[in-house]
Motif scaffolding. Structure first.
Motif, PDB file in Angstrom:
ATOM      1  N   LYS A   1       0.838  -1.190   0.000  1.00 30.58           N
ATOM      2  CA  LYS A   1       0.000   0.000   0.000  1.00 30.58           C
ATOM      3  C   LYS A   1       0.879   1.247   0.000  1.00 30.58           C
ATOM      4  N   THR A   2       0.332   2.325  -0.475  1.00 30.81           N
ATOM      5  CA  THR A   2       1.072   3.579  -0.378  1.00 30.81           C
ATOM      6  C   THR A   2       1.135   3.979   1.078  1.00 30.81           C
ATOM      7  N   MET A   3       2.164   4.754   1.414  1.00 30.08           N
ATOM      8  CA  MET A   3       2.461   4.986   2.818  1.00 30.08           C
ATOM      9  C   MET A   3       1.530   5.953   3.510  1.00 30.08           C
ATOM     10  N   ASP A   4       0.633   6.606   2.781  1.00 31.56           N
ATOM     11  CA  ASP A   4      -0.293   7.498   3.471  1.00 31.56           C
ATOM     12  C   ASP A   4      -1.590   6.775   3.814  1.00 31.56           C
ATOM     13  N   ARG A   5      -1.654   5.454   3.548  1.00 29.46           N
ATOM     14  CA  ARG A   5      -2.840   4.685   3.872  1.00 29.46           C
ATOM     15  C   ARG A   5      -2.537   3.728   5.011  1.00 29.46           C
ATOM     16  N   PRO A   6      -3.573   3.251   5.721  1.00 29.53           N
ATOM     17  CA  PRO A   6      -3.319   2.289   6.794  1.00 29.53           C
ATOM     18  C   PRO A   6      -2.691   1.030   6.225  1.00 29.53           C
ATOM     19  N   HIS A   7      -1.799   0.416   7.001  1.00 22.66           N
ATOM     20  CA  HIS A   7      -1.174  -0.823   6.553  1.00 22.66           C
ATOM     21  C   HIS A   7      -2.215  -1.932   6.468  1.00 22.66           C
ATOM     22  N   SER A   8      -1.981  -2.859   5.550  1.00 21.08           N
ATOM     23  CA  SER A   8      -2.891  -3.986   5.412  1.00 21.08           C
ATOM     24  C   SER A   8      -2.702  -4.962   6.552  1.00 21.08           C
ATOM     25  N   VAL A   9      -3.612  -5.916   6.658  1.00 18.74           N
ATOM     26  CA  VAL A   9      -3.526  -6.893   7.743  1.00 18.74           C
ATOM     27  C   VAL A   9      -3.078  -8.227   7.173  1.00 18.74           C
ATOM     28  N   ASN A  10      -2.079  -8.169   6.284  1.00 16.87           N
ATOM     29  CA  ASN A  10      -1.520  -9.400   5.756  1.00 16.87           C
ATOM     30  C   ASN A  10      -0.699 -10.091   6.830  1.00 16.87           C
ATOM     31  N   ASP A  11      -0.019 -11.151   6.420  1.00 19.74           N
ATOM     32  CA  ASP A  11       0.756 -11.928   7.391  1.00 19.74           C
ATOM     33  C   ASP A  11       1.749 -11.053   8.130  1.00 19.74           C
ATOM     34  N   SER A  12       1.814 -11.241   9.429  1.00 13.78           N
ATOM     35  CA  SER A  12       2.768 -10.489  10.239  1.00 13.78           C
ATOM     36  C   SER A  12       4.177 -10.993   9.994  1.00 13.78           C
ATOM     37  N   CYS A  13       5.134 -10.090  10.094  1.00 11.95           N
ATOM     38  CA  CYS A  13       6.538 -10.462   9.959  1.00 11.95           C
ATOM     39  C   CYS A  13       7.076 -10.816  11.340  1.00 11.95           C
ATOM     40  N   LYS A  14       7.417 -12.055  11.513  1.00  8.71           N
ATOM     41  CA  LYS A  14       7.972 -12.489  12.787  1.00  8.71           C
ATOM     42  C   LYS A  14       9.356 -13.063  12.520  1.00  8.71           C
ATOM     43  N   THR A  15      10.330 -12.525  13.199  1.00  8.63           N
ATOM     44  CA  THR A  15      11.681 -12.979  12.940  1.00  8.63           C
ATOM     45  C   THR A  15      12.559 -12.686  14.140  1.00  8.63           C
ATOM     46  N   THR A  16      13.730 -13.270  14.140  1.00  9.42           N
ATOM     47  CA  THR A  16      14.729 -12.989  15.164  1.00  9.42           C
ATOM     48  C   THR A  16      15.951 -12.404  14.489  1.00  9.42           C
ATOM     49  N   LEU A  17      16.345 -11.228  14.932  1.00 12.56           N
ATOM     50  CA  LEU A  17      17.534 -10.571  14.414  1.00 12.56           C
ATOM     51  C   LEU A  17      18.667 -10.803  15.399  1.00 12.56           C
ATOM     52  N   SER A  18      19.734 -11.450  14.938  1.00  7.95           N
ATOM     53  CA  SER A  18      20.876 -11.751  15.800  1.00  7.95           C
ATOM     54  C   SER A  18      22.077 -10.914  15.377  1.00  7.95           C
ATOM     55  N   LEU A  19      22.645 -10.212  16.327  1.00  5.82           N
ATOM     56  CA  LEU A  19      23.804  -9.370  16.059  1.00  5.82           C
ATOM     57  C   LEU A  19      25.003  -9.884  16.848  1.00  5.82           C
ATOM     58  N   GLU A  20      26.145  -9.958  16.170  1.00  4.88           N
ATOM     59  CA  GLU A  20      27.366 -10.454  16.806  1.00  4.88           C
ATOM     60  C   GLU A  20      28.320  -9.295  17.061  1.00  4.88           C
ATOM     61  N   PHE A  21      28.879  -9.236  18.268  1.00  2.00           N
ATOM     62  CA  PHE A  21      29.772  -8.140  18.641  1.00  2.00           C
ATOM     63  C   PHE A  21      31.044  -8.690  19.293  1.00  2.00           C
ATOM     64  N   ASN A  22      32.178  -8.078  18.960  1.00  2.00           N
ATOM     65  CA  ASN A  22      33.352  -8.309  19.793  1.00  2.00           C
ATOM     66  C   ASN A  22      33.329  -7.271  20.906  1.00  2.00           C
ATOM     67  N   ARG A  23      34.344  -7.243  21.734  1.00  2.00           N
ATOM     68  CA  ARG A  23      34.333  -6.358  22.898  1.00  2.00           C
ATOM     69  C   ARG A  23      34.241  -4.885  22.490  1.00  2.00           C
ATOM     70  N   GLU A  24      35.053  -4.483  21.496  1.00  2.00           N
ATOM     71  CA  GLU A  24      35.061  -3.088  21.073  1.00  2.00           C
ATOM     72  C   GLU A  24      33.728  -2.693  20.442  1.00  2.00           C
ATOM     73  N   GLU A  25      33.182  -3.573  19.607  1.00  2.00           N
ATOM     74  CA  GLU A  25      31.915  -3.280  18.941  1.00  2.00           C
ATOM     75  C   GLU A  25      30.764  -3.178  19.941  1.00  2.00           C
ATOM     76  N   LEU A  26      30.802  -4.054  20.959  1.00  2.00           N
ATOM     77  CA  LEU A  26      29.751  -4.025  21.970  1.00  2.00           C
ATOM     78  C   LEU A  26      29.819  -2.731  22.778  1.00  2.00           C
ATOM     79  N   THR A  27      31.030  -2.286  23.074  1.00  2.00           N
ATOM     80  CA  THR A  27      31.200  -1.019  23.796  1.00  2.00           C
ATOM     81  C   THR A  27      30.653   0.145  22.972  1.00  2.00           C
ATOM     82  N   GLU A  28      30.950   0.152  21.666  1.00  2.00           N
ATOM     83  CA  GLU A  28      30.459   1.206  20.782  1.00  2.00           C
ATOM     84  C   GLU A  28      28.934   1.175  20.685  1.00  2.00           C
ATOM     85  N   PHE A  29      28.360  -0.036  20.634  1.00  2.00           N
ATOM     86  CA  PHE A  29      26.904  -0.197  20.561  1.00  2.00           C
ATOM     87  C   PHE A  29      26.250   0.326  21.838  1.00  2.00           C
TER      88      PHE A  29
END
Length: 216
Positions: free
Chosen positions: A173-201
């Protein structure tokens, strides 16, 4: 959604308004042009501006704090995204920006650029399949990765942060209209960090938290 509805008004930090109002018109025009062009690209990048570009902008704009530059760039990007989401007319966008406290010249620059690039930005952003994703739960774990070091191998500890996401919808749909009620997006986002990256995050999250506190 009506752009005149006060609920759709952006909330920006006074600090960003002051800095943006003081930016040379030519510099501001170039920054905005780069933002709309990269928002129009099919190939998404993690950030609109890379580190080298940010360093140059910091010098050109005489901004002393990294956090101030981040606020300015994120504000300009958010204004463009807001205009795309509500499919705003250039004249409405100019009025909207002025009501936020920006100088008339800033509003004119943004609306003129929007008049040229609105369609390409909207067409690209509306292709994003998942929107309004919410974090339901966060988990973390530690694992080790083998890394070569001086001819041998050492185990390097790495942190994994898992964001369980839910609530997005798949829609064309165009963005000025309400979103449709199609299938929901369900997912898991996994992020990997070393010590320096985790500190920056962590430091980035602290900056975001301080910005939210200033708006409350």
């Amino acid at each position: 959604m009506s752009t005149s509805n006060s609920a759709s008004m952006l909330r920006v930090m006074p600090q960003s308004i002051e800095v943006i109002n003081g930016i040379n018109s030519a510099f501001l025009s170039n920054i905005l042009l780069l933002i709309v062009k990269r928002l129009s690209e099919e190939q998404k990048v993690p950030q609109i501006f890379n580190q080298d570009e940010k360093l140059k902008l910091k010098e050109l704009l005489s901004v002393h704090e990294d956090s101030t530059l981040e606020i300015v760039l994120s504000t300009l990007e958010h204004i463009i995204r807001h205009a795309a989401f509500h499919v705003m007319r250039p004249s409405n966008l100019s009025k909207h920006v002025s009501e936020l406290g920006f100088h008339e010249q800033v509003g004119s620059l943004i609306s003129e650029l929007w008049a040229v690039h609105a369609k390409s930005v909207i067409d690209t952003l509306k292709k994003e399949t998942c929107s309004h994703m919410k974090v339901e739960h966060i988990e973390s774990s530690i694992h080790y990765s083998l890394s070569s070091h001086k001819g041998g191998h050492v185990e390097v500890p790495l942190a994994l942060v898992h964001f369980n996401l839910n609530g997005g919808t798949i829609t064309n749909k165009t963005m000025d209209r309400p979103h449709s009620v199609n299938d929901s997006c369900k997912t898991t986002l996994s992020l990997e960090f070393n010590r320096e990256e985790l500190t920056e995050f962590y430091q980035m999250l602290e900056t975001i938290q301080s910005h939210l506190d200033e708006l409350l």
